[in-house]
Design a protein around this motif. Sequence first.
Motif, PDB file in Angstrom:
ATOM      1  N   TRP A  16       0.638  -0.942   0.172  1.00 29.19           N
ATOM      2  CA  TRP A  16      -0.393  -0.009   0.201  1.00 29.19           C
ATOM      3  C   TRP A  16       0.903   1.713  -0.008  1.00 29.19           C
ATOM      4  CZ3 TRP A  16      -0.650   3.652   3.447  1.00 29.19           C
ATOM      5  CH2 TRP A  16      -2.205   4.623   3.681  1.00 29.19           C
ATOM      6  N   VAL A  17       2.295   1.416   0.794  1.00 28.74           N
ATOM      7  CA  VAL A  17       2.835   2.430   0.906  1.00 28.74           C
ATOM      8  C   VAL A  17       3.460   2.310  -0.375  1.00 28.74           C
ATOM      9  CG1 VAL A  17       4.484   3.579   2.005  1.00 28.74           C
ATOM     10  CG2 VAL A  17       3.047   2.131   3.584  1.00 28.74           C
ATOM     11  N   ILE A  18       3.993   1.583  -0.883  1.00 28.82           N
ATOM     12  CA  ILE A  18       5.094   1.513  -2.208  1.00 28.82           C
ATOM     13  C   ILE A  18       3.641   2.026  -3.108  1.00 28.82           C
ATOM     14  CG2 ILE A  18       5.922   0.351  -3.675  1.00 28.82           C
ATOM     15  CD1 ILE A  18       7.458  -1.195  -1.198  1.00 28.82           C
ATOM     16  N   PHE A  19       2.867   1.767  -3.526  1.00 31.57           N
ATOM     17  CA  PHE A  19       1.274   1.512  -4.150  1.00 31.57           C
ATOM     18  C   PHE A  19       2.033   3.727  -4.354  1.00 31.57           C
ATOM     19  CE2 PHE A  19      -2.461   3.357  -6.015  1.00 31.57           C
ATOM     20  CZ  PHE A  19      -2.676   2.713  -6.327  1.00 31.57           C
ATOM     21  N   TRP A  20       1.564   3.830  -3.253  1.00 29.04           N
ATOM     22  CA  TRP A  20       1.314   5.136  -2.999  1.00 29.04           C
ATOM     23  C   TRP A  20       2.163   6.536  -3.799  1.00 29.04           C
ATOM     24  CZ3 TRP A  20      -3.000   7.530  -4.531  1.00 29.04           C
ATOM     25  CH2 TRP A  20      -4.125   6.874  -4.623  1.00 29.04           C
ATOM     26  N   ILE A  21       3.368   5.798  -2.857  1.00 29.76           N
ATOM     27  CA  ILE A  21       4.936   6.666  -3.241  1.00 29.76           C
ATOM     28  C   ILE A  21       5.144   5.973  -4.856  1.00 29.76           C
ATOM     29  CG2 ILE A  21       7.210   6.265  -2.940  1.00 29.76           C
ATOM     30  CD1 ILE A  21       7.068   5.235   0.361  1.00 29.76           C
ATOM     31  N   GLY A  22       5.269   5.270  -5.436  1.00 26.98           N
ATOM     32  CA  GLY A  22       5.213   5.437  -6.770  1.00 26.98           C
ATOM     33  C   GLY A  22       4.080   6.101  -7.586  1.00 26.98           C
ATOM     34  N   TYR A  23       2.677   6.460  -7.265  1.00 28.49           N
ATOM     35  CA  TYR A  23       2.247   6.773  -7.256  1.00 28.49           C
ATOM     36  C   TYR A  23       2.293   8.128  -8.097  1.00 28.49           C
ATOM     37  CZ  TYR A  23      -2.569   9.303  -8.441  1.00 28.49           C
ATOM     38  OH  TYR A  23      -3.312   9.917  -8.986  1.00 28.49           O
ATOM     39  N   GLY A  24       2.408   9.084  -6.396  1.00 30.35           N
ATOM     40  CA  GLY A  24       3.221   9.827  -6.112  1.00 30.35           C
ATOM     41  C   GLY A  24       4.263  10.588  -7.003  1.00 30.35           C
ATOM     42  N   SER A  25       5.495   9.480  -7.458  1.00 29.81           N
ATOM     43  CA  SER A  25       6.489   9.425  -7.955  1.00 29.81           C
ATOM     44  C   SER A  25       6.064   9.880  -9.740  1.00 29.81           C
ATOM     45  CB  SER A  25       7.493   8.780  -7.786  1.00 29.81           C
ATOM     46  OG  SER A  25       7.741   8.486  -6.220  1.00 29.81           O
ATOM     47  N   ILE A  26       5.041   9.366 -10.407  1.00 31.89           N
ATOM     48  CA  ILE A  26       4.596   9.538 -11.508  1.00 31.89           C
ATOM     49  C   ILE A  26       3.975  10.618 -11.682  1.00 31.89           C
ATOM     50  CG2 ILE A  26       2.901   7.880 -13.131  1.00 31.89           C
ATOM     51  CD1 ILE A  26       4.013   5.935 -12.441  1.00 31.89           C
ATOM     52  N   GLN A  27       3.078  10.739 -11.410  1.00 28.60           N
ATOM     53  CA  GLN A  27       2.676  12.486 -10.969  1.00 28.60           C
ATOM     54  C   GLN A  27       2.803  13.245 -10.456  1.00 28.60           C
ATOM     55  OE1 GLN A  27      -0.697  12.348 -12.321  1.00 28.60           O
ATOM     56  NE2 GLN A  27      -0.733   9.879 -12.986  1.00 28.60           N
ATOM     57  N   GLU A  28       4.359  13.780  -9.680  1.00 26.99           N
ATOM     58  CA  GLU A  28       4.769  14.590  -9.695  1.00 26.99           C
ATOM     59  C   GLU A  28       4.309  15.399  -8.099  1.00 26.99           C
ATOM     60  OE1 GLU A  28       6.580  16.513 -12.129  1.00 26.99           O
ATOM     61  OE2 GLU A  28       7.507  15.046 -13.030  1.00 26.99           O
ATOM     62  N   THR A  29       3.795  14.176  -7.597  1.00 29.21           N
ATOM     63  CA  THR A  29       2.780  15.164  -6.126  1.00 29.21           C
ATOM     64  C   THR A  29       2.829  14.673  -4.959  1.00 29.21           C
ATOM     65  OG1 THR A  29       0.840  15.941  -5.844  1.00 29.21           O
ATOM     66  CG2 THR A  29       0.443  14.133  -6.602  1.00 29.21           C
TER      67      THR A  29
END
Length: 205
Positions: free
Chosen positions: A1-14
């Motif tokens: 769950w944490v890895i998913f949101w870190i990856g999502y934030g990195s891709i979306q730059e937010t």
Amino acid sequence: WVIFWIGYGSIQETNPYQYLLEILDTGFAQTYAYYLKDTTLPPESIVQLEQAVNELRRIIPMILPGILCCTVLITVWLNLVFSSIILTRLKPAHLPWKKYSQWRLPDKLIWVLIAAGIMLLIGQGILGQAAVAIFLTIGLLYFFQGLAIFIYMLDKWNVPVYLRILMYGILILQSYGLILLTLVGITDVWFNFRLKKTIDKPNDD
């Protein structure tokens, strides 16, 4: 769950968490603005609505970390419950844990809840937010323990299935029932409701 949101934030730059806070805050502001345009509402209702919205916008950032942690715990708990049911029916010999009614938290965890409660009373800022998150998370764990005790009592008293379903529905609909189960889970640390009393037989020798 944490890895998913870190990856999502990195891709979306937010920052996903900050973005979620902004969405919630904007939603409350838009809701208030919508009702403010309603000319049929009396001035007293507008004032009460403004107070409620402002209070929600103040509280949400404080409790959101705890709510997110509780959401993860509920997801894990539901997966464990349903996987336990499936394994019990298909391969009971391979069940790696006891029945849920026998599940119990470590007694020392109560001190974490007590410490979080003290921090909640005296803490402010980041310390206060951390206290709220810990308090909600540990409180949810004790709710799970209270529910285990409740199921244990139903098994002990051989309550019929239809009555169990009715009682589960009442617990879900009544918030007081959820609080009561949490308190039962907490007090189980001292009273141990599932302790079986044994009577020592006299020695014949």
